[in-house]
Design a protein around this motif. Structure first.
Motif, mmCIF file in Angstrom:
data_model
loop_
_atom_site.group_PDB
_atom_site.id
_atom_site.type_symbol
_atom_site.label_atom_id
_atom_site.label_comp_id
_atom_site.label_asym_id
_atom_site.label_seq_id
_atom_site.Cartn_x
_atom_site.Cartn_y
_atom_site.Cartn_z
ATOM 1 N N TRP A 29 3.156 -4.112 -1.464
ATOM 2 C CA TRP A 29 2.384 -4.777 -0.386
ATOM 3 C C TRP A 29 3.188 -5.552 0.273
ATOM 4 O O TRP A 29 2.826 -6.060 1.429
ATOM 5 C CB TRP A 29 1.134 -5.161 -0.761
ATOM 6 C CG TRP A 29 0.102 -4.117 -1.037
ATOM 7 C CD1 TRP A 29 -0.344 -3.377 -2.059
ATOM 8 C CD2 TRP A 29 -0.540 -3.704 0.140
ATOM 9 N NE1 TRP A 29 -1.287 -2.569 -1.837
ATOM 10 C CE2 TRP A 29 -1.690 -2.704 -0.446
ATOM 11 C CE3 TRP A 29 -0.874 -3.786 1.456
ATOM 12 C CZ2 TRP A 29 -2.370 -1.837 0.399
ATOM 13 C CZ3 TRP A 29 -1.742 -3.224 2.250
ATOM 14 C CH2 TRP A 29 -2.613 -2.402 1.706
ATOM 15 N N PHE A 30 4.367 -6.239 -0.492
ATOM 16 C CA PHE A 30 4.944 -7.307 0.076
ATOM 17 C C PHE A 30 6.181 -6.731 0.971
ATOM 18 O O PHE A 30 6.655 -7.402 1.798
ATOM 19 C CB PHE A 30 5.710 -7.969 -1.229
ATOM 20 C CG PHE A 30 5.043 -8.736 -1.868
ATOM 21 C CD1 PHE A 30 4.541 -10.093 -1.493
ATOM 22 C CD2 PHE A 30 4.726 -8.607 -2.889
ATOM 23 C CE1 PHE A 30 3.472 -10.822 -2.192
ATOM 24 C CE2 PHE A 30 3.618 -9.217 -3.940
ATOM 25 C CZ PHE A 30 3.182 -10.285 -3.495
ATOM 26 N N PHE A 31 6.230 -5.411 0.996
ATOM 27 C CA PHE A 31 7.496 -4.794 1.916
ATOM 28 C C PHE A 31 7.181 -3.506 2.330
ATOM 29 O O PHE A 31 8.043 -2.940 3.242
ATOM 30 C CB PHE A 31 9.019 -4.763 1.306
ATOM 31 C CG PHE A 31 8.843 -4.059 -0.294
ATOM 32 C CD1 PHE A 31 9.094 -2.595 -0.200
ATOM 33 C CD2 PHE A 31 8.413 -4.810 -1.214
ATOM 34 C CE1 PHE A 31 8.927 -1.946 -1.516
ATOM 35 C CE2 PHE A 31 8.586 -4.002 -2.505
ATOM 36 C CZ PHE A 31 8.790 -2.783 -2.539
ATOM 37 N N TRP A 88 -0.223 2.155 5.450
ATOM 38 C CA TRP A 88 -0.434 3.644 5.191
ATOM 39 C C TRP A 88 0.703 4.454 4.454
ATOM 40 O O TRP A 88 0.499 5.374 4.073
ATOM 41 C CB TRP A 88 -0.387 4.173 6.585
ATOM 42 C CG TRP A 88 -1.681 4.009 7.339
ATOM 43 C CD1 TRP A 88 -2.088 3.136 8.365
ATOM 44 C CD2 TRP A 88 -3.072 4.827 7.138
ATOM 45 N NE1 TRP A 88 -3.419 3.159 8.753
ATOM 46 C CE2 TRP A 88 -3.916 4.047 8.058
ATOM 47 C CE3 TRP A 88 -3.420 5.821 6.254
ATOM 48 C CZ2 TRP A 88 -5.246 4.533 7.814
ATOM 49 C CZ3 TRP A 88 -4.589 6.155 6.044
ATOM 50 C CH2 TRP A 88 -5.558 5.581 7.076
ATOM 51 N N THR A 89 1.775 3.816 4.376
ATOM 52 C CA THR A 89 2.929 4.050 3.505
ATOM 53 C C THR A 89 2.369 4.150 2.257
ATOM 54 O O THR A 89 2.723 4.986 1.487
ATOM 55 C CB THR A 89 4.165 3.168 3.739
ATOM 56 O OG1 THR A 89 4.707 3.530 4.912
ATOM 57 C CG2 THR A 89 5.134 3.804 2.652
ATOM 58 N N ILE A 90 1.802 3.039 1.633
ATOM 59 C CA ILE A 90 1.412 2.829 0.518
ATOM 60 C C ILE A 90 0.305 3.863 0.077
ATOM 61 O O ILE A 90 0.242 4.524 -1.092
ATOM 62 C CB ILE A 90 1.057 1.417 0.175
ATOM 63 C CG1 ILE A 90 2.013 0.595 0.059
ATOM 64 C CG2 ILE A 90 0.208 1.397 -1.343
ATOM 65 C CD1 ILE A 90 1.734 -0.952 0.171
#
Length: 332
Positions: free
Chosen positions: A218-220, A224-226
């Motif tokens: 979540w930091f980078f 929606w990618t996650i």
């Protein structure tokens, strides 16, 4: 490292996946228990339960003692998570086969991890929507004020703050279709509904573990990618886990899972429609022959309920045809 060495390590890993703990009995020669002084044959003393073959303390004893301080024994939470990540189907198979000491209690493990995930995420990202999986109607392709956005907004508002509950509900919906579609599998033929319950509990644990492991992303990475990455990883785990658990090949696992997931999706939509009030401004209903208006909520619930039943019934019939040879052997 040569190809032969890699193959050797892979075969060793596969053996560990199928039998991680050596439970072979010792020879018939007599053992002497240093704890209670009795002589016995086997792996453990029948009088005090101390393991056979314990001699002088070595570095293995030191390592084991350090691990026991933190509860990292064979049935610990971390050990069960480790096995669930590396041998998901085999671990579940061991548990429902009666090897209870192979796994931390599944329901307790699910509760502990779900609470840990909620606390950890809210501590690291207090300013984001709870659990970070909020669904924005704009991101789903709807305009902010159109009818479809208003229609589904109540569900999205609940989903964004109860992601873990959504995942658990989906897992438990899969209990019955899994029991039906994999009833005549090569392994665990005619497994029971309670066993199917624990199967889905352990897969729900796997879902939470994947979410916890992806928290640093979540930091980078974007939301929606996650979501895409976690969904892909979870889908692969379901395929591999079901193959290990039930013994079907890739194709036999995939088409059965397709019926399971189809039933879960349609049932989940019907439940979501029933649980949330749809915005009447989004749709005034469909006129019936009598002149009355049939609410869109009733139409959606009826439609998805019927479709889910058709999917499960079709899968059941196809599975009966595909497993007729196994069922014939069972009758004999």
């Amino acid at each position: 490292m040569g190809q032969g060495q890699i193959k050797k390590y892979y075969e060793r890993f596969k053996r560990w996946q199928q039998l991680p703990t050596d439970y072979e009995f010792a020879s018939d020669e007599m053992q002497h228990c240093h704890n209670c002084g009795h002589d016995f044959a086997g792996n453990y003393c029948p009088y005090c339960s101390q393991k056979a073959g314990l001699n002088r303390i070595n570095w293995h004893s030191v390592r084991q003692s350090m691990m026991d301080i933190w509860g990292l024994g064979s049935r610990s939470l971390l050990n069960s998570i480790w096995q669930l990540l590396l041998r998901p189907g085999y671990l579940i198979s061991d548990y429902i086969s009666g090897k209870r000491q192979m796994c931390f209690p599944p329901v307790k493990m699910l509760f502990i991890l779900a609470v840990a995930y909620a606390l950890l995420f809210n501590w690291l990202f207090p300013n984001l929507e709870a659990f970070g999986y909020a669904v924005d109607v704009k991101e789903m392709g709807f305009k902010a004020g159109d009818d479809m956005a208003n229609l589904f907004k109540p569900f999205y508002d609940w989903y964004e703050t109860h992601f873990s509950w959504v995942m658990l509900i989906l897992s438990f919906i899969a209990i019955i279709p899994t029991w039906i579609m994999f009833s005549y599998s090569p392994r665990h033929t005619r497994h029971t509904l309670p066993e199917s319950f624990f199967i889905q509990v352990l897969f729900a644990v796997l879902q939470v573990v994947i979410c916890i492991l992806l928290i640093p992303c979540w930091f980078f990475l974007g939301k929606w990618t996650i979501i895409s990455v976690s969904s892909l990883i979870l889908m692969l785990y379901y395929i591999v886990g079901y193959m290990q658990l039930f013994g079907y090949n890739l194709w036999g696992t995939l088409w059965r899972q397709a019926f399971v997931f189809g039933f879960v999706f349609c049932t989940a939509v019907a439940l979501a429609t029933w649980a949330f009030d749809l915005n009447p401004a989004a749709n005034n209903g469909t006129p019936t022959p009598s002149g009355q208006t049939l609410p869109v909520k009733t139409i959606l619930i009826t439609f998805y309920s019927v479709v889910s039943i058709i999917i499960l019934a079709t899968g059941y019939i196809i599975n009966l045809i595909a497993t007729r040879k196994i069922r014939k052997e069972q009758r004999v």
